[in-house]
Design a protein around this motif. Sequence first.
Motif, mmCIF file in Angstrom:
data_model
loop_
_atom_site.group_PDB
_atom_site.id
_atom_site.type_symbol
_atom_site.label_atom_id
_atom_site.label_comp_id
_atom_site.label_asym_id
_atom_site.label_seq_id
_atom_site.Cartn_x
_atom_site.Cartn_y
_atom_site.Cartn_z
ATOM 1 N N ASP A 133 -33.011 79.592 -33.967
ATOM 2 C CA ASP A 133 -32.211 79.550 -32.722
ATOM 3 C C ASP A 133 -31.624 77.978 -32.604
ATOM 4 O OD1 ASP A 133 -32.695 79.910 -29.302
ATOM 5 O OD2 ASP A 133 -31.046 79.736 -30.435
ATOM 6 N N TYR A 134 -30.415 77.951 -32.272
ATOM 7 C CA TYR A 134 -29.759 76.289 -32.025
ATOM 8 C C TYR A 134 -28.738 76.652 -30.997
ATOM 9 C CZ TYR A 134 -26.161 79.128 -34.629
ATOM 10 O OH TYR A 134 -25.250 80.179 -35.168
ATOM 11 N N ALA A 190 -29.297 87.272 -27.733
ATOM 12 C CA ALA A 190 -29.312 86.490 -26.641
ATOM 13 C C ALA A 190 -29.698 86.939 -25.572
ATOM 14 C CB ALA A 190 -27.888 85.899 -26.473
ATOM 15 N N GLN A 201 -35.352 76.958 -27.823
ATOM 16 C CA GLN A 201 -34.096 75.889 -27.555
ATOM 17 C C GLN A 201 -33.686 75.782 -26.010
ATOM 18 O OE1 GLN A 201 -31.595 74.667 -29.834
ATOM 19 N NE2 GLN A 201 -33.372 74.500 -31.379
ATOM 20 N N TRP A 202 -33.942 76.701 -25.312
ATOM 21 C CA TRP A 202 -33.495 76.296 -23.846
ATOM 22 C C TRP A 202 -34.558 75.480 -23.225
ATOM 23 C CZ3 TRP A 202 -30.780 80.972 -20.819
ATOM 24 C CH2 TRP A 202 -29.952 81.525 -21.858
ATOM 25 N N PHE A 249 -33.378 72.293 -21.574
ATOM 26 C CA PHE A 249 -33.734 71.752 -20.153
ATOM 27 C C PHE A 249 -34.466 70.650 -20.018
ATOM 28 C CE2 PHE A 249 -31.087 74.771 -18.320
ATOM 29 C CZ PHE A 249 -31.166 76.305 -18.617
ATOM 30 N N THR A 255 -22.876 82.930 -26.758
ATOM 31 C CA THR A 255 -23.557 83.828 -25.998
ATOM 32 C C THR A 255 -25.052 83.289 -25.884
ATOM 33 O OG1 THR A 255 -24.666 84.982 -27.717
ATOM 34 C CG2 THR A 255 -22.538 85.968 -26.806
ATOM 35 N N HIS A 256 -25.549 82.494 -26.836
ATOM 36 C CA HIS A 256 -26.851 81.864 -26.826
ATOM 37 C C HIS A 256 -26.795 80.569 -25.857
ATOM 38 C CE1 HIS A 256 -27.896 84.607 -29.775
ATOM 39 N NE2 HIS A 256 -29.280 84.164 -29.722
ATOM 40 N N CYS A 257 -25.953 80.204 -25.024
ATOM 41 C CA CYS A 257 -25.595 79.116 -24.246
ATOM 42 C C CYS A 257 -26.781 79.310 -23.082
ATOM 43 C CB CYS A 257 -24.234 78.938 -23.517
ATOM 44 S SG CYS A 257 -23.700 77.958 -22.702
ATOM 45 N N PRO A 258 -27.271 78.205 -22.847
ATOM 46 C CA PRO A 258 -28.459 78.197 -21.850
ATOM 47 C C PRO A 258 -27.952 78.047 -20.289
ATOM 48 C CG PRO A 258 -28.767 76.534 -23.426
ATOM 49 C CD PRO A 258 -27.504 76.922 -23.640
ATOM 50 N N ASP A 259 -26.962 77.395 -19.838
ATOM 51 C CA ASP A 259 -26.273 77.550 -18.526
ATOM 52 C C ASP A 259 -25.078 77.392 -18.545
ATOM 53 O OD1 ASP A 259 -27.625 74.365 -17.682
ATOM 54 O OD2 ASP A 259 -26.341 75.075 -19.479
ATOM 55 N N ILE A 260 -24.392 76.395 -19.072
ATOM 56 C CA ILE A 260 -22.928 76.296 -18.803
ATOM 57 C C ILE A 260 -21.921 77.382 -19.226
ATOM 58 C CG2 ILE A 260 -20.983 74.711 -19.754
ATOM 59 C CD1 ILE A 260 -23.109 72.519 -20.392
ATOM 60 N N MET A 315 -32.548 87.628 -33.473
ATOM 61 C CA MET A 315 -32.893 87.494 -32.174
ATOM 62 C C MET A 315 -31.749 87.383 -31.223
ATOM 63 S SD MET A 315 -35.045 84.148 -30.438
ATOM 64 C CE MET A 315 -33.524 83.341 -29.873
ATOM 65 N N PRO A 328 -22.482 80.659 -19.063
ATOM 66 C CA PRO A 328 -22.328 81.749 -17.963
ATOM 67 C C PRO A 328 -21.956 81.123 -16.562
ATOM 68 C CG PRO A 328 -24.606 81.558 -18.964
ATOM 69 C CD PRO A 328 -23.829 80.406 -19.728
ATOM 70 N N ASP A 367 -37.285 79.513 -34.917
ATOM 71 C CA ASP A 367 -36.825 80.988 -34.628
ATOM 72 C C ASP A 367 -35.559 80.892 -35.095
ATOM 73 O OD1 ASP A 367 -37.994 80.748 -31.193
ATOM 74 O OD2 ASP A 367 -39.175 81.436 -33.229
ATOM 75 N N TRP A 389 -33.873 80.474 -15.464
ATOM 76 C CA TRP A 389 -33.676 79.674 -14.383
ATOM 77 C C TRP A 389 -34.660 79.679 -13.298
ATOM 78 C CZ3 TRP A 389 -27.712 81.679 -14.294
ATOM 79 C CH2 TRP A 389 -27.162 81.298 -15.660
ATOM 80 N N LYS A 434 -36.473 73.138 -24.823
ATOM 81 C CA LYS A 434 -35.897 71.742 -25.169
ATOM 82 C C LYS A 434 -34.878 71.199 -24.361
ATOM 83 C CE LYS A 434 -36.495 72.352 -29.813
ATOM 84 N NZ LYS A 434 -36.161 72.360 -31.068
ATOM 85 N N PRO A 465 -29.164 71.478 -34.660
ATOM 86 C CA PRO A 465 -30.285 71.855 -35.716
ATOM 87 C C PRO A 465 -30.942 73.194 -35.443
ATOM 88 C CG PRO A 465 -31.021 69.981 -34.254
ATOM 89 C CD PRO A 465 -29.537 70.224 -33.731
ATOM 90 N N LYS A 466 -31.408 73.712 -36.409
ATOM 91 C CA LYS A 466 -32.082 75.235 -35.973
ATOM 92 C C LYS A 466 -33.567 74.917 -35.698
ATOM 93 C CE LYS A 466 -28.902 78.082 -38.240
ATOM 94 N NZ LYS A 466 -28.312 78.487 -39.835
ATOM 95 N N ASP A 467 -34.108 75.613 -35.104
ATOM 96 C CA ASP A 467 -35.543 75.462 -34.842
ATOM 97 C C ASP A 467 -36.364 76.498 -35.801
ATOM 98 O OD1 ASP A 467 -35.868 76.925 -31.335
ATOM 99 O OD2 ASP A 467 -35.536 77.912 -33.456
#
Lengths: 319, 81
Positions: free
Chosen positions: A274-275, B3, B47-48, B52, A186-191, B1, A193, A272, B13, B50, A268-270
Amino acid sequence: MFSVGSMLCLERRMLGLVGFIGGDLHATFGRLLRCPVRSSAVQKTSGSTHHPQRVWLSSQVPLCGHHTPKHRTGLYGPFTLGSSRGLLSLPLFTQRVTLSQGPNTSTAKIRLRTRLVVTLLFGGGLLGTWWYVRNEKRQNHRMQRIEQLKKVALGQGDFSLLDHRGHRRTKRDFLGSWVLLYFGFTHCPDICPEELDKVSAVVSSLDKDRSLPAVQPLFVTVDPERDNVAALERYVKDFHPRLIGLTGTPEEVKVAGKDYRVYASPGPKDEDGDYIVDHTILIYLVNPDGLFLDYYNRMKDDVQIAESVRNHMKSYVKL
Amino acid sequence: MSAPDSKQRKACWGTRDELWKCLDYNQDNAASCEKFQKEFEASCPAQWVKYFTKRRDFLKYKEKMQTEGFEPAAGPKESQS
């Protein structure tokens, strides 16, 4: 007067023939059509009282190439569709009559018509053969591919996961329906979705066809640490209403992923926590027997995938 | 946190696209696009951002390879046997 008329007609027909040789069929038929009727020939042949009008027409044709769609030709001259068998002999007689009066023009035209018909039949035959062979080849390719994918034997095992409503689901629950399976998080940026939008579009377009069985879209997480039931419920409602999200313990998810040889590697986790999870980006098609049949990568759009699924469904029914 | 949901994704976006448009217009001069950069970082998880940024670098690199060509890397050298 009659001879002048016939001379003009003859010249026109010659021009028509020249046109045919020159490749200008339009000119050919145009010229052939615009010939006057030879009344003398008509008078000799209108012996039948049955359909006087039709007789006139049928005798007209060998003289002037009166091409209505019904007048498909053959060596025995044209005949109207509604005419009785008795009239079949009439055009022949007419031809013999016209032959005696003008050998060059009639035979030339007959030969032309015959040539045309023969060419069309031959061409049609060739096209038909090519079409048939092409379809056979495509079918063979599809069968070969299915055999190869069966050998790879993905998805042979069983999985046991929780759906986004908290109910336990196993692979057996989905037997009997076609499944489009996608692994993501679910934390996927774009692919993810984008791919899920694609899956939703495919399922929607296949839904429109009532003759096809309903396809079940599934989303399995590769990130069980964060993607619990609640997270999945929030996620899947943005896509097709039938989309089911599946999660579980890390072991359960690993088993499901391994079954489909899905590669997944959390980054790697940042600060937050988040990874991003690097993972295989593929949509898998599974048939109602639970057999993996095909896969679709990022290059395939929803139209192509829908087409492929339709083909699989059709060949499945046949087998 | 949790999603980002669909609305948040689309917002992220959007700002990313604005930033990339600005960078394209200014020949990747980051200084002239600071405003868009700030907006982008505000609407997307770290993370996003970074991800993008790396994605854009990759796309630019790919474009360069496709338009300017490249020299294939030399293969492994033959060992002295």
